[in-house]
Design a protein around this motif. Structure first.
Motif, PDB file in Angstrom:
ATOM      1  N   CYS A  72     -14.535  64.312  36.467  1.00 31.48           N
ATOM      2  CA  CYS A  72     -15.198  63.896  37.772  1.00 31.48           C
ATOM      3  C   CYS A  72     -16.758  64.159  37.570  1.00 31.48           C
ATOM      4  O   CYS A  72     -17.262  65.039  37.198  1.00 31.48           O
ATOM      5  CB  CYS A  72     -14.721  65.163  38.744  1.00 31.48           C
ATOM      6  SG  CYS A  72     -15.692  65.226  40.254  1.00 31.48           S
ATOM      7  N   SER A  74     -18.894  64.299  39.827  1.00 36.19           N
ATOM      8  CA  SER A  74     -19.634  64.920  40.753  1.00 36.19           C
ATOM      9  C   SER A  74     -19.683  66.409  40.482  1.00 36.19           C
ATOM     10  O   SER A  74     -20.639  67.272  40.786  1.00 36.19           O
ATOM     11  CB  SER A  74     -19.282  64.597  42.127  1.00 36.19           C
ATOM     12  OG  SER A  74     -18.152  65.231  42.422  1.00 36.19           O
ATOM     13  N   CYS A  75     -18.772  66.996  40.217  1.00 33.12           N
ATOM     14  CA  CYS A  75     -18.682  68.353  39.593  1.00 33.12           C
ATOM     15  C   CYS A  75     -18.740  68.683  38.163  1.00 33.12           C
ATOM     16  O   CYS A  75     -18.968  69.852  37.836  1.00 33.12           O
ATOM     17  CB  CYS A  75     -17.426  69.272  40.314  1.00 33.12           C
ATOM     18  SG  CYS A  75     -15.910  68.742  39.527  1.00 33.12           S
ATOM     19  N   CYS A  95     -11.167  64.234  43.711  1.00 33.16           N
ATOM     20  CA  CYS A  95     -11.254  65.429  42.899  1.00 33.16           C
ATOM     21  C   CYS A  95     -10.608  66.748  43.377  1.00 33.16           C
ATOM     22  O   CYS A  95     -11.175  67.208  44.482  1.00 33.16           O
ATOM     23  CB  CYS A  95     -12.642  65.601  42.207  1.00 33.16           C
ATOM     24  SG  CYS A  95     -12.645  67.174  41.323  1.00 33.16           S
ATOM     25  N   LYS A  97     -10.806  69.710  42.376  1.00 29.92           N
ATOM     26  CA  LYS A  97     -11.676  70.842  42.028  1.00 29.92           C
ATOM     27  C   LYS A  97     -12.905  70.884  43.213  1.00 29.92           C
ATOM     28  O   LYS A  97     -12.956  71.844  43.663  1.00 29.92           O
ATOM     29  CB  LYS A  97     -12.078  70.524  40.842  1.00 29.92           C
ATOM     30  CG  LYS A  97     -12.569  72.011  40.201  1.00 29.92           C
ATOM     31  CD  LYS A  97     -12.503  71.986  38.385  1.00 29.92           C
ATOM     32  CE  LYS A  97     -11.846  72.851  37.884  1.00 29.92           C
ATOM     33  NZ  LYS A  97     -11.591  72.931  36.576  1.00 29.92           N
ATOM     34  N   CYS A  98     -13.408  69.677  43.313  1.00 30.42           N
ATOM     35  CA  CYS A  98     -14.475  69.740  44.324  1.00 30.42           C
ATOM     36  C   CYS A  98     -14.303  69.175  45.479  1.00 30.42           C
ATOM     37  O   CYS A  98     -15.108  68.853  46.499  1.00 30.42           O
ATOM     38  CB  CYS A  98     -15.870  69.382  43.666  1.00 30.42           C
ATOM     39  SG  CYS A  98     -15.643  67.466  43.011  1.00 30.42           S
TER      40      CYS A  98
HETATM   41 ZN    ZN Z   1     -15.061  67.179  41.039  1.00 33.96          ZN
END
Ligand code: ZN
Length: 115
Positions: A72, A74-75, A95, A97-98
């Motif tokens: 990802c 972005s994270c 994603c 995660k984020c």
């Molecule tokens: Zn992410």
């Protein structure tokens, strides 16, 4: 299976573990993907019209998709991908995660739109 051509993935198992690179090709039937610079092998080439010298050609072999994880941007982590519907009825990857969006998968469809 949500990994697509052009994605950045992280190799999570095998000899190239830890490598982050771009997906060149996805073979859905075989469950494999070719990733830039991952699982490189030397293919020995016999002398031919195309290769008058013969020699060794370095190329990537397909790796099992379970050994790859979407990276990802972005994270900054390797993460699982999910799929979700947007209020307008289109489907996108994200994603897990984020929660950042990772591109649309299907066009807007009224059946999936939020009233
Ligand atoms: Zn992410």
């Amino acid at each position: 299976m949500l990994i697509r051509t052009g994605d950045t993935v992280e190799v999570v198992a095998g000899a190239d573990r830890g490598v982050r690179s771009r997906v060149i090709l996805v073979d859905r039937a075989a469950g494999k993907a070719v990733v830039e610079g991952v699982a490189r092998v030397y293919k020995h080439i016999r002398r031919s019209q195309k290769y008058p010298q013969g020699g060794r050609l370095s190329k990537e072999m397909p790796v099992q998709l379970s050994n790859l994880q979407y990276f990802c941007p972005s994270c900054g982590h390797a993460a699982r991908l999910g799929a979700r519907f947007l209020p307008d009825g289109s489907k996108e990857r994200y994603c897990k995660k984020c929660g950042a969006a990772a591109g649309q998968m299907a066009p807007a469809k009224t059946a999936h739109a939020k009233k």
